[in-house]
Design a protein around this motif. Structure first.
Motif, mmCIF file in Angstrom:
data_model
loop_
_atom_site.group_PDB
_atom_site.id
_atom_site.type_symbol
_atom_site.label_atom_id
_atom_site.label_comp_id
_atom_site.label_asym_id
_atom_site.label_seq_id
_atom_site.Cartn_x
_atom_site.Cartn_y
_atom_site.Cartn_z
ATOM 1 N N SER A 178 75.604 54.372 47.096
ATOM 2 C CA SER A 178 75.162 54.299 45.711
ATOM 3 C C SER A 178 73.893 55.122 45.607
ATOM 4 N N ASP A 220 79.787 47.054 42.025
ATOM 5 C CA ASP A 220 80.753 48.050 42.493
ATOM 6 C C ASP A 220 81.100 47.888 43.964
ATOM 7 N N GLN A 250 74.319 47.218 39.376
ATOM 8 C CA GLN A 250 75.575 47.974 39.301
ATOM 9 C C GLN A 250 76.160 48.194 40.687
ATOM 10 N N THR A 287 79.056 55.876 44.018
ATOM 11 C CA THR A 287 78.631 55.613 42.652
ATOM 12 C C THR A 287 77.235 56.190 42.462
ATOM 13 N N ARG A 324 83.465 54.764 48.866
ATOM 14 C CA ARG A 324 83.265 54.988 47.443
ATOM 15 C C ARG A 324 81.876 55.557 47.204
#
Length: 240
Positions: A25, A72, A68, A50, A48
């Motif tokens: 992130s 996520d 967030q 973000t 992932r």
């Protein structure tokens, strides 16, 4: 979680962490640069990615980013505070607005992000925080930049103090102290040539962002599970 993610070192750290298969992130000020970085990372890792556009010195922005990220990704395993600002100005020419900018970018960002993320990590009972110091914070700035050195010295004191407070509760806190690294920020912030700066190291060259990212991976990972409150010098022998 990585702040200052779109700069030279931040990007290398993001690539290194994501390359191990971890979710990342990312926080930085410019959304367009974050989107470019996210697209780059998508090609090299399975985790992932973000992104969040915001100011690492603003508690509201950081809180929103962390909330967030938790939504996520779930747990917050690591925080890397790369965000910073280098300015070389003689002390007798220094304007207080520049002092505020440099201390905010280098020290307040670390304090704010550690403060918000510590709540999450303490609730989990584990986590690893890596702050970014500098050789200037250890022995003073070679270039005229007392305000920058003071901010980075503060990061070192913050790191050691937080290690004392947080590590008994499961959260390790360490710092990296880079020497001269081949980034756009170094070229823009110093009147010295790259060769002059490189000559101050025993290796006779500048470090690379990727070499600093490897140090971050060590401090985040299980290989450093007995390391906390440490300032890892990655300076090519410029400070012994």
């Amino acid at each position: 979680m990585i702040t200052g993610a779109t700069g030279g070192i931040g990007r290398a750290v993001a690539r290194a962490v994501h390359g191990t298969g971890q979710d990342v992130s990312l926080l930085d000020r410019e959304d367009s640069r974050l989107q470019d970085l996210a697209a780059d990372l998508a090609a090299i890792g399975s985790g992932r990615v973000t992104v969040s556009a915001g100011d690492a010195a603003d508690q509201a922005d950081v809180t929103a980013w962390v909330q967030q990220a938790r939504a996520d990704h779930g747990q917050v395993v690591g925080l890397v505070n790369v965000a910073g600002l280098w300015r070389s100005t003689a002390f007798d020419e220094l304007d207080m607005s520049e002092v505020d900018d440099v201390i905010t970018a280098n020290l307040r960002t670390a304090i704010v992000c550690c403060r918000v993320v510590a709540d999450v990590m303490l609730a989990q009972g584990f986590g690893s925080i890596v702050n970014f110091a500098s050789t200037a914070g250890e022995y003073g700035s070679i270039s005229p930049a007392a305000h920058y050195a003071a901010a980075k010295g503060g990061v070192i004191a913050l790191t050691k103090s937080l290690a004392r407070e947080l590590t008994p509760r499961g959260v390790r806190v360490n710092a990296i102290s880079p020497g001269p690294i081949d980034t756009a920020g170094l070229a823009a912030g110093s009147s010295a040539t790259a060769d002059q700066v490189a000559s101050r190291t025993l290796l006779g060259r500048l470090g690379t962002p990727e070499e600093i990212a490897d140090c971050v991976l060590f401090l985040l990972g299980t290989g450093s599970s007995f390391v906390t409150g440490h300032v890892l010098r990655a300076n090519g022998g410029s400070l012994l």
